[in-house]
Write an enzyme that holds these catalytic residues in place. Sequence first.
Site, short mmCIF file in Angstrom:
data_model
loop_
_atom_site.label_atom_id
_atom_site.label_comp_id
_atom_site.label_asym_id
_atom_site.label_seq_id
_atom_site.Cartn_x
_atom_site.Cartn_y
_atom_site.Cartn_z
N LYS A 191 30.88 18.44 25.48
CA LYS A 191 29.89 19.38 24.94
C LYS A 191 29.38 20.27 26.06
CE LYS A 191 25.42 19.15 24.36
NZ LYS A 191 25.08 20.55 24.66
N GLU A 265 24.87 12.76 36.95
CA GLU A 265 24.69 13.66 38.09
C GLU A 265 23.49 14.52 37.74
OE1 GLU A 265 24.31 16.51 40.09
OE2 GLU A 265 26.22 17.40 39.49
N CYS A 299 22.05 22.20 41.33
CA CYS A 299 21.42 20.89 41.46
C CYS A 299 21.25 20.49 42.92
CB CYS A 299 22.21 19.84 40.70
SG CYS A 299 23.96 19.91 41.03
N GLU A 396 11.62 19.88 41.10
CA GLU A 396 12.82 20.72 41.13
C GLU A 396 12.49 22.02 40.41
OE1 GLU A 396 16.24 19.49 38.72
OE2 GLU A 396 17.55 20.20 40.33
P1 NAI Z 1 19.22 19.47 30.13
O1 NAI Z 1 19.37 18.24 30.95
O2 NAI Z 1 18.35 19.42 28.94
O3 NAI Z 1 20.66 19.96 29.62
C1 NAI Z 1 21.89 19.54 30.15
C2 NAI Z 1 22.86 19.19 29.01
O4 NAI Z 1 22.38 18.05 28.30
C3 NAI Z 1 23.03 20.28 27.96
O5 NAI Z 1 24.36 20.28 27.53
C4 NAI Z 1 22.10 19.81 26.85
O6 NAI Z 1 22.47 20.31 25.59
C5 NAI Z 1 22.29 18.33 26.90
N1 NAI Z 1 21.18 17.53 26.36
C6 NAI Z 1 19.88 17.87 26.24
N2 NAI Z 1 19.18 16.85 25.72
C7 NAI Z 1 20.05 15.84 25.51
C8 NAI Z 1 19.93 14.51 25.00
N3 NAI Z 1 18.76 14.00 24.63
N4 NAI Z 1 21.03 13.74 24.94
C9 NAI Z 1 22.22 14.22 25.34
N5 NAI Z 1 22.40 15.46 25.82
C10 NAI Z 1 21.33 16.27 25.91
O7 NAI Z 1 18.77 20.63 31.07
P2 NAI Z 1 17.99 21.98 30.61
O8 NAI Z 1 16.91 21.70 29.64
O9 NAI Z 1 18.98 22.95 30.18
O10 NAI Z 1 17.31 22.41 31.96
C11 NAI Z 1 16.03 21.91 32.30
C12 NAI Z 1 15.98 21.57 33.75
O11 NAI Z 1 16.95 20.57 34.05
C13 NAI Z 1 16.33 22.67 34.71
O12 NAI Z 1 15.27 23.53 34.94
C14 NAI Z 1 16.72 21.90 35.90
O13 NAI Z 1 15.59 21.50 36.61
C15 NAI Z 1 17.43 20.71 35.35
N6 NAI Z 1 18.91 20.87 35.32
C16 NAI Z 1 19.63 20.27 36.28
C17 NAI Z 1 20.99 20.44 36.31
C18 NAI Z 1 21.83 19.81 37.35
O14 NAI Z 1 22.95 20.23 37.56
N7 NAI Z 1 21.38 18.78 38.00
C19 NAI Z 1 21.68 21.29 35.36
C20 NAI Z 1 20.84 21.82 34.33
C21 NAI Z 1 19.50 21.63 34.36
#
Ligand code: NAI
Length: 789
Positions: A191, A265, A299, A396
């Site tokens: 996804k 990650e 990240c 972050e």
């Molecule tokens: P997120 O962690 O919500 O999204 C990442 C992925 O997880 C997306 O594909 C999303 O649809 C999916 N997702 C969301 N909720 C889920 C759940 N309960 N169960 C399974 N999958 C789920 O990140 P978001 O909201 O887009 O960004 C928020 C913050 O997260 C950012 O500001 C940043 O601080 C952090 N982030 C960190 C990343 C990294 O590479 N470490 C990448 C993206 C965001």
Amino acid sequence: MNRIAQVFETLEYGPAPEAPDQALDWLDSHGRAFGHFIGGKWTKPANTFTTDNPATGEILAQISAADAGDVDKAVKAARKALKEWSALSGFERGRYLYAIARALQKHARLFAVLETLDNGKPIRESRDLDIPLAARHFYHHAGWAPLIDTQFPSHVPYGVCGQIIPWNFPLLMLAWKIAPALAAGNTVVLKPAEFTSLTALLFAEICERIGLPKGVVNIVTGAGETGEAMVSHDDIDKIAFTGSTEVGKAIRSVTAGTGKGLSLELGGKSPYVVFEDADIDSAIEGLVDAIWFNQGQVCCAGSRLLVQESIKELFIARLKRRMATLRLGDPMDKAVDIGAMVAPVQVERVRDLMQRGAAEGATIYEPDGEVPSVGCFVKPALVTNVSPANSLVSEEIFGPVLVAMSFRTPEEAVALANNTRYGLAATVWTENVNLALDIAPKLKAGVVWVNGTNNFDAAVGFGGYKESGFGREGGREGMAAYLKPVWMKDLKPAPAEPKRSDRATNPLDAEHLDRTAKMYIGGKQARPDSGYSRPVLGENGAFVGEVGEGNRKDIRNAVEVARKALGWGTTAAHTRAQILYYLAENLDARRTEFAERIKAQTGADGAAEVAATVARVFVCAGWADKYDGAVHSPPMRAIAAAMVEPLGVLGIVAPPELPLLGTLSLVAPAIAMGNPVVVVPSATAPLSVTDLYQVLDTSDVPAGVVNIVTGDPAVLGKVLAEHDGVDGLWAFASQETSTAFEKASIGNLKQTWTSRGLAYDLMDAQRYGAEFWLARATQVKNVWVPYGA
Ligand code: NAI
């Protein structure tokens, strides 16, 4: 005079836009609406939401949101494809991966343009970094596929993998997930993030075009709910997630006790340490790549500058000068450094955090210049005048915001660098190689870059310590994460523990003095905090002895001294080996006594168990100085030293059967790899473990390396699971207790291994292989060091 310099000062760049035509044509050819890619077929668009260009706000396409039913269809398709795909020879699978890599290269520009339109990142980055690295990942893993049989003997693929990826590197994260999974023989349901699904959909088309067997790769689109449906699906064998720490913790909680493989990650707040002898201009260029690359939505972004006090003013002044020259604007312009952030919600998040930081006293510098009136643009920012407590230092930000602090000594630099709940990456700048290589092992981070930053390669593992998650992607470790030992599938439920009476008399032993088994904490015997004892009874209910009833306080004391003993991890491996040999020797000398104790508690003939224990400790001693790292040669002038480091403090809940062998089968590999341990012996036969005190004392095991707390394993194990000073937990426990332990472990995202009520034949040492435990006792840190004068 100085004319060339003056020309450079005033040189106006004209726009150098990349044409979007082919990417837009591709969207048009799909009617700008997409369904899911399931079992090699496209579903009709349904339940759609829009995806837009964050630089302009224009709508690019309609994407379908998968519900639980769609996810189930995709899982079924992946399951159906699994048998044939995993039965192919490694060479055959490698050929498909090779064809994917080739196709990515042949359509590199289309992928790059589409990525920039959908994500807002500068085309220079998607063209020169995202897409080439994605192709490199498929090439590298095309190479792994035929090597797996010999490099990972007696291993099988997990099965169906659910993979959930973020929006910051959409195609690259897809490659990191899909390439190793397929090389190992798994099938996948992936996804993409809701903001950036387009390159994943184009990738699905590539899979179709190269004739990848149907169902091997399935792409379902949607938001968090779709991800949740994947995580809770019963027929997925492994979840691989990249994203926020918050969602990572939720996933850890849902998967607790399921036995699903899991790699996380997560976020970071990576330090960027500049010593006074650094090449300052290079360090500043590095910083541009560390924090303003991809608008800081990285990240492992070097988001915390730690600069040595003596050069602070000079460094900050030069940095501001450099910031003023960063070009912000249309990401499709090839000369732009900073493009658009992914979505308005992320812009708001960054602005809110900056306002909060300013209200807490931070000074925020932004260079002059206009920001386009439309689109998700945020100026680069430098935050000074902050203490570690400021939100901008601890949280972050995931935006183009650098926070600067200073330090005086290397020790202070390490303390500040590690003062975070995260541990993904770190950067060190110094011209002194001795200093760099002294600091790198002290930084609690999965990746350390020396005199460089944000280097990535498929051959070099990437992943975090602490709340940045666990598991590695890339390198041998990343490959191993998609394979499991073949014996895992043959495990049977353990027989129920025999019920024993808890009433017993304590007749005076006619021959011996009364003997009290206490706790063993920090090399000293300690009475239980509770002041209570629990009886230990033999098979027929006969009284064998008593042990202390340990509680939360005893565990806290034990963890505290174990943390003080973390230096065990830097004790020479040779020394650790010698101590383990000595332990085996001393145990051997007391064979009869230990065998009798086992017999008294369990009724079993203990002689065979003691002999097997001596052998197990001996084997682990042998491993202490052999289970080590590698040096990788990524395609640049650098080496990456993959160093094997201990996890930290390990909590161990020993199995009820085979009390001595079971305990030392876990303790020996853990301490061989340098982890201090807090052990909870089994409830039924703890005396075999409390008898070890004198053996530990006489074998020169340093105080605090092995700590023993007796009591109820289900209660004490949970305290260990919840404790933030414990870095990993291994537990033999029922299904129910294993689930409770794993759920309780999310606070600091400690790594767990639980037996989930399954029976392990510990007498058969060969069956599980010491390496299974050694891998779980360690984590790999990759230290990148460039070379060339
Ligand atoms: P997120 O962690 O919500 O999204 C990442 C992925 O997880 C997306 O594909 C999303 O649809 C999916 N997702 C969301 N909720 C889920 C759940 N309960 N169960 C399974 N999958 C789920 O990140 P978001 O909201 O887009 O960004 C928020 C913050 O997260 C950012 O500001 C940043 O601080 C952090 N982030 C960190 C990343 C990294 O590479 N470490 C990448 C993206 C965001």
